[in-house]
Write a protein that holds these residues in place. Structure first.
Motif, PDB file in Angstrom:
ATOM      1  N   TYR A 230       0.839  -1.210   0.000  1.00  0.00           N
ATOM      2  CA  TYR A 230       0.000   0.000   0.000  1.00  0.00           C
ATOM      3  C   TYR A 230       0.869   1.253   0.000  1.00  0.00           C
ATOM      4  CZ  TYR A 230      -3.936   2.984   1.324  1.00  0.00           C
ATOM      5  OH  TYR A 230      -4.899   3.941   1.339  1.00  0.00           O
TER       6      TYR A 230
ATOM      7  N   MET B 225      10.345  11.193  24.244  1.00  0.00           N
ATOM      8  CA  MET B 225       9.910  12.564  24.548  1.00  0.00           C
ATOM      9  C   MET B 225      10.259  13.493  23.386  1.00  0.00           C
ATOM     10  SD  MET B 225       8.575  14.129  27.127  1.00  0.00           S
ATOM     11  CE  MET B 225       8.202  15.826  27.455  1.00  0.00           C
TER      12      MET B 225
ATOM     13  N   VAL C   8      -6.462   9.322   2.290  1.00  0.00           N
ATOM     14  CA  VAL C   8      -5.442   8.380   2.752  1.00  0.00           C
ATOM     15  C   VAL C   8      -5.079   8.668   4.211  1.00  0.00           C
ATOM     16  CG1 VAL C   8      -3.020   7.756   2.492  1.00  0.00           C
ATOM     17  CG2 VAL C   8      -4.484   7.835   0.500  1.00  0.00           C
TER      18      VAL C   8
ATOM     19  N   LEU D  81       3.767   5.505   8.234  1.00  0.00           N
ATOM     20  CA  LEU D  81       4.215   5.620   6.842  1.00  0.00           C
ATOM     21  C   LEU D  81       3.057   6.057   5.940  1.00  0.00           C
ATOM     22  CD1 LEU D  81       6.644   5.207   5.055  1.00  0.00           C
ATOM     23  CD2 LEU D  81       5.984   2.840   4.754  1.00  0.00           C
ATOM     24  N   THR D  82       1.888   5.416   6.122  1.00  0.00           N
ATOM     25  CA  THR D  82       0.720   5.783   5.327  1.00  0.00           C
ATOM     26  C   THR D  82       0.333   7.232   5.599  1.00  0.00           C
ATOM     27  OG1 THR D  82      -0.004   3.535   5.714  1.00  0.00           O
ATOM     28  CG2 THR D  82      -1.560   4.991   4.659  1.00  0.00           C
TER      29      THR D  82
ATOM     30  N   GLU E 295       2.111  13.912   2.261  1.00  0.00           N
ATOM     31  CA  GLU E 295       2.924  14.402   1.146  1.00  0.00           C
ATOM     32  C   GLU E 295       2.073  14.595  -0.108  1.00  0.00           C
ATOM     33  OE1 GLU E 295       6.568  15.327   0.916  1.00  0.00           O
ATOM     34  OE2 GLU E 295       5.475  15.748   2.737  1.00  0.00           O
TER      35      GLU E 295
ATOM     36  N   LEU F  46       1.314   4.098  -2.913  1.00  0.00           N
ATOM     37  CA  LEU F  46       1.128   5.523  -2.611  1.00  0.00           C
ATOM     38  C   LEU F  46       2.354   6.325  -3.026  1.00  0.00           C
ATOM     39  CD1 LEU F  46      -0.665   5.665   0.827  1.00  0.00           C
ATOM     40  CD2 LEU F  46      -1.567   6.183  -1.407  1.00  0.00           C
TER      41      LEU F  46
ATOM     42  N   ILE G 276      -3.704   0.375   6.715  1.00  0.00           N
ATOM     43  CA  ILE G 276      -4.855   1.268   6.758  1.00  0.00           C
ATOM     44  C   ILE G 276      -5.910   0.682   7.674  1.00  0.00           C
ATOM     45  CG2 ILE G 276      -4.529   2.169   4.457  1.00  0.00           C
ATOM     46  CD1 ILE G 276      -6.865   0.357   3.633  1.00  0.00           C
TER      47      ILE G 276
ATOM     48  N   LEU H  14       2.759   9.515   3.849  1.00  0.00           N
ATOM     49  CA  LEU H  14       2.585   9.541   2.388  1.00  0.00           C
ATOM     50  C   LEU H  14       1.327  10.331   2.015  1.00  0.00           C
ATOM     51  CD1 LEU H  14       3.710   5.949   1.506  1.00  0.00           C
ATOM     52  CD2 LEU H  14       4.724   8.034   0.670  1.00  0.00           C
TER      53      LEU H  14
ATOM     54  N   ILE I  83       5.884   1.154  13.459  1.00  0.00           N
ATOM     55  CA  ILE I  83       5.271   2.379  12.973  1.00  0.00           C
ATOM     56  C   ILE I  83       3.764   2.221  12.876  1.00  0.00           C
ATOM     57  CG2 ILE I  83       7.195   3.431  11.732  1.00  0.00           C
ATOM     58  CD1 ILE I  83       6.168   2.056   9.217  1.00  0.00           C
TER      59      ILE I  83
ATOM     60  N   ASP J   3      10.885   7.816  28.109  1.00  0.00           N
ATOM     61  CA  ASP J   3      12.315   8.130  28.106  1.00  0.00           C
ATOM     62  C   ASP J   3      12.620   9.263  27.129  1.00  0.00           C
ATOM     63  OD1 ASP J   3      11.767   6.679  25.955  1.00  0.00           O
ATOM     64  OD2 ASP J   3      12.977   4.938  26.472  1.00  0.00           O
ATOM     65  N   VAL J   4      13.888   9.694  27.156  1.00  0.00           N
ATOM     66  CA  VAL J   4      14.258  10.911  26.419  1.00  0.00           C
ATOM     67  C   VAL J   4      13.973  10.820  24.919  1.00  0.00           C
ATOM     68  CG1 VAL J   4      16.119  12.508  25.940  1.00  0.00           C
ATOM     69  CG2 VAL J   4      15.985  11.389  28.146  1.00  0.00           C
TER      70      VAL J   4
ATOM     71  N   PHE K  99      -4.302  -4.388   4.338  1.00  0.00           N
ATOM     72  CA  PHE K  99      -2.943  -4.254   3.796  1.00  0.00           C
ATOM     73  C   PHE K  99      -1.898  -4.369   4.906  1.00  0.00           C
ATOM     74  CE2 PHE K  99      -5.395  -2.207   0.435  1.00  0.00           C
ATOM     75  CZ  PHE K  99      -4.894  -2.857  -0.661  1.00  0.00           C
ATOM     76  N   SER K 100      -1.920  -5.463   5.632  1.00  0.00           N
ATOM     77  CA  SER K 100      -0.962  -5.723   6.722  1.00  0.00           C
ATOM     78  C   SER K 100      -0.947  -4.581   7.737  1.00  0.00           C
ATOM     79  CB  SER K 100       0.452  -5.931   6.180  1.00  0.00           C
ATOM     80  OG  SER K 100       0.438  -6.790   5.089  1.00  0.00           O
TER      81      SER K 100
END
Lengths: 202, 475
Positions: free
Chosen positions: A145, B203, B117, B125-126, B132, A149, B66, B129, B183, B199-200, B62-63
């Motif tokens: 995906y 933060m 999206v 990551l989604t 962007e 994108l 989404i 993107l 992520i 932790d730092v 999609f793993s």
């Protein structure tokens, strides 16, 4: 041991190069420093066993992007003196802001460092492990995906770039491919009868 | 074979964009209206996809890239509605300004894709993107009028600052990844609910992510791009930037702060509270000094962002539901306000100065009344929807025990009422300039704009349904 030494060597060159990018007076030098910085980061990635990414970084960024960048920098007539006009004027203010930020970060880190966990060195991968294979096995499955994108981002970049740069204005010289293909010999070549050799009277 | 249904609307939209792009290439300038119709049709199709595949519960696809949940469906519906309004309002203006090109609608559809999206992202990551895609299309749209030097200048500013903000966001995400090793938003949430101490690196990552989110919202002190971009861009683009991306910014803040980092609420509450109160102060006070309506609305946006962030500060279910209510109603109000600017603009003339609204009552009593409703709604005068949105947000903050924030909100809203009412004063109690001509906008623009404004009144009178919907989809 050797890896640690190599890491510090590459990392210090990387930092020096990064400083060079913003500190050097000549934009060409800045671009070359950036090349060095990319190269050193690629070395760091190699140390982290990300061989494929390291090679791609060198090929794409050093080989393609930065060469293009250098072309642009060399073609533009950048007046370095004028760009530096404000440098000394804003330097005190910049230094004060930088100092405040450094103090703040230092404070946060010191404040929290009482129970800061130290990250352990990751286990090296077993022999025969292929970074490229691992990437290939997830790129079109788990991350398909995101991959699609990213291709949409590229398509959008093409559309945006063409929208902003292509314009029809009078006097523009364009190729008409259909005309070029349909050309006849007679359009391009004119046979002139050469009468040299015959005697002429003057 | 992955399950495609959670991403049905996105996939349809990508396909539709490619079709519109290809069809547009073969059209002559006279046939350009077909691009516009196809763009509207694409939005309608995407809305149909979203409603047909509407999720009754949270489904990842999609793993885990989404997620489709009722919240994302509702936000997507509003995004479709607002972008369709933007297209409808823009057509007339673009034709008259000689900017009627297919790229406007294609870039707009790309922007909508980015918003959609982001709304249903379940991974950093989604999310990035989507952001962007949205940002790139907006940069290009701001510079859309190539004959305007101010548009190019503001596009440049927007691009440079936006790139820095994206970098900041990515930097924060990479730090969070370094700490948690994931992520995916649901896994991040699981990590931070089990690990109470911060932790730092986490933060720092949190701080960088908040900077990125604040920039996309336009919250003080990351608001510098907003007035210049609003003023420099052509009116339809300002309309687009001022309305639909706010829904995306809400989705970004919701996904990152509440869904992924909800366990750290105590850590980010003060940061968001500071952003909120600064936005209220700077937005409302500086707006008074503006003579340009677009700039004034830009600062007004900043102050409204302060109110939206208040709901996040409260952090309760009602607080978040009221923030969502505020966001979608503000997007509609903002669309109506910029629609009015477009309505009054003519070829080579942008009705962007406050003086251009002088004596509007004599030129067109109906649209003067419409503008009055928009301004009253923004100022928070009952019975319009802006009043109710402010009320529920303030209630949630008081319930969360942050009385000082509510008092600051009310105080600055009262200061802010001044500049909204000044527009009304100009319209009703000032004489129009000598050379003003009658409004000559198309009938459909008039009808849709009136419907949009009357919706503000209707939502203000009967806010219960939408508010109910917001709290139901969030729980």
């Amino acid at each position: 041991m050797v890896t640690t030494l190599l890491f510090y060597a590459f990392a210090s060159v990387l930092i020096i190069a990064a400083v060079g990018v913003i500190a050097s007076k000549n934009p060409v030098h800045s671009a070359l420093f950036l090349v060095l910085a990319f190269f050193e980061s690629a070395m760091l990635w190699l140390l982290m066993e990300a061989e494929f990414l390291a090679v791609v970084l060198v090929l794409v960024y050093v080989g393609a992007v930065m060469v293009l960048f250098l072309f642009v920098v060399m073609m533009l007539d950048i007046n370095v003196e004028r760009m530096r006009d404000g440098y000394t004027r804003y330097l005190p203010l910049g230094l004060v802001v930088a100092l405040v930020v450094i103090l703040e970060i230092g404070h946060v880190i010191w404040y929290r460092s009482q129970n800061l966990p130290f990250l352990t060195v990751p286990e090296p991968n077993p022999e025969g492990y292929s970074n490229t294979r691992e990437l290939g096995s997830v790129l079109y499955t788990e991350y398909v995906y995101a991959f699609e994108l990213a291709s949409v981002v590229l398509l959008l970049a093409i559309v945006a770039a063409i929208t902003l740069t292509m314009r029809k204005r009078p006097g523009l010289k364009v190729q008409d491919v259909a005309k070029q293909v349909a050309v006849n010999r007679d359009d391009r070549v004119r046979l002139v009868k050469d009468d040299a050799g015959t005697e002429t009277e003057t | 074979m992955p399950d495609f249904t959670p991403a049905a609307a996105e996939i349809f939209l990508i396909g539709a964009i490619c079709v519109v792009l290809l069809v547009d290439v073969f059209l002559t300038d006279e046939q350009r209206r077909l691009t516009f119709r196809l763009a509207i049709l694409s939005i309608v199709g995407a809305a149909a996809c979203s409603s047909y595949f509407a999720a009754t519960e949270s489904v990842t696809g999609f793993s885990g890239s989404i997620v489709a949940d009722p919240m994302s469906d509702l936000l997507k519906m509003f995004a479709y509605l607002v972008v369709a309004l933007v297209f409808l309002y823009s057509r007339d203006y673009l034709v008259r300004a000689g900017l009627f090109k297919g790229e406007f609608f294609i870039l707009g559809l790309f922007g909508l894709l980015g918003i959609v999206v982001m709304i249903s992202a379940n991974s950093m990551l989604t999310l990035y993107l989507g952001l962007e895609i949205l940002s790139l299309s907006l940069y290009a749209l701001v510079a859309f009028n190539r004959n305007s030097a101010t548009a190019a200048e503001s596009a440049m500013k927007y691009f440079v600052l936006g790139a820095i903000a994206s970098g900041t966001l990515l930097y924060g995400i990479s730090m969070l990844y370094g700490v948690t090793g994931t992520i995916r938003l649901d896994e991040l949430a699981a990590y931070f609910t089990t690990t109470a101490t911060l932790d730092v690196p986490a933060m720092l990552g949190l701080a960088f992510v908040i900077v990125g989110v604040a920039f996309k919202f336009g919250a003080v002190p990351f608001h510098m791009w907003l007035p210049d971009v609003y003023e420099g861009a052509p009116a339809p683009v300002t309309l687009f930037i001022g309305s639909a991306p706010k829904i995306a910014a809400f989705a970004l803040a919701w996904r990152v702060l509440v869904e992924a980092l909800g366990g750290l609420h105590d850590s980010w509450q003060d940061m968001i509270a500071l952003l909120s109160v600064l936005s209220l102060a700077i937005g409302n006070v500086v707006a008074i000094a503006q003579t340009n309506l677009k700039r004034m609305l830009a600062y007004s946006t900043i102050s409204h962002v302060g109110f939206i962030l208040m709901g996040f500060v409260a952090g309760t279910d009602t607080g978040l539901a009221s923030a969502m209510f505020y966001t979608v109603t503000y997007a509609l109000t903002s669309a109506a306000a910029f629609g009015m600017i477009i309505l009054l603009s003519r070829k080579g003339f942008e009705a962007e100065r406050l003086e251009d609204f002088k004596g509007l009552n004599e030129r067109s009593p109906w649209f003067a009344f419409m503008m009055l409703i928009v301004m009253f709604s923004m100022a928070g005068v009952p019975p319009f929807v802006g009043f109710y949105a402010k009320l529920v947000v303030l209630e949630s903050v008081i319930d969360a025990g942050m009385l000082w924030l509510a008092i600051a909100g009310v105080a600055f809203a009262v200061i802010g009422a001044f500049y909204y009412l000044r527009v009304v004063w100009y319209m009703y109690f000032d004489q129009p300039a000598e050379n003003e001509v009658a409004l000559d906008a198309d009938l459909d623009l008039r009808v849709v704009l009136s419907a949009n404004v009357l919706a503000l009144l209707a939502l203000g009178l009967f806010p219960g349904g939408l508010l109910d919907l917001c709290s139901r989809v969030l729980s």
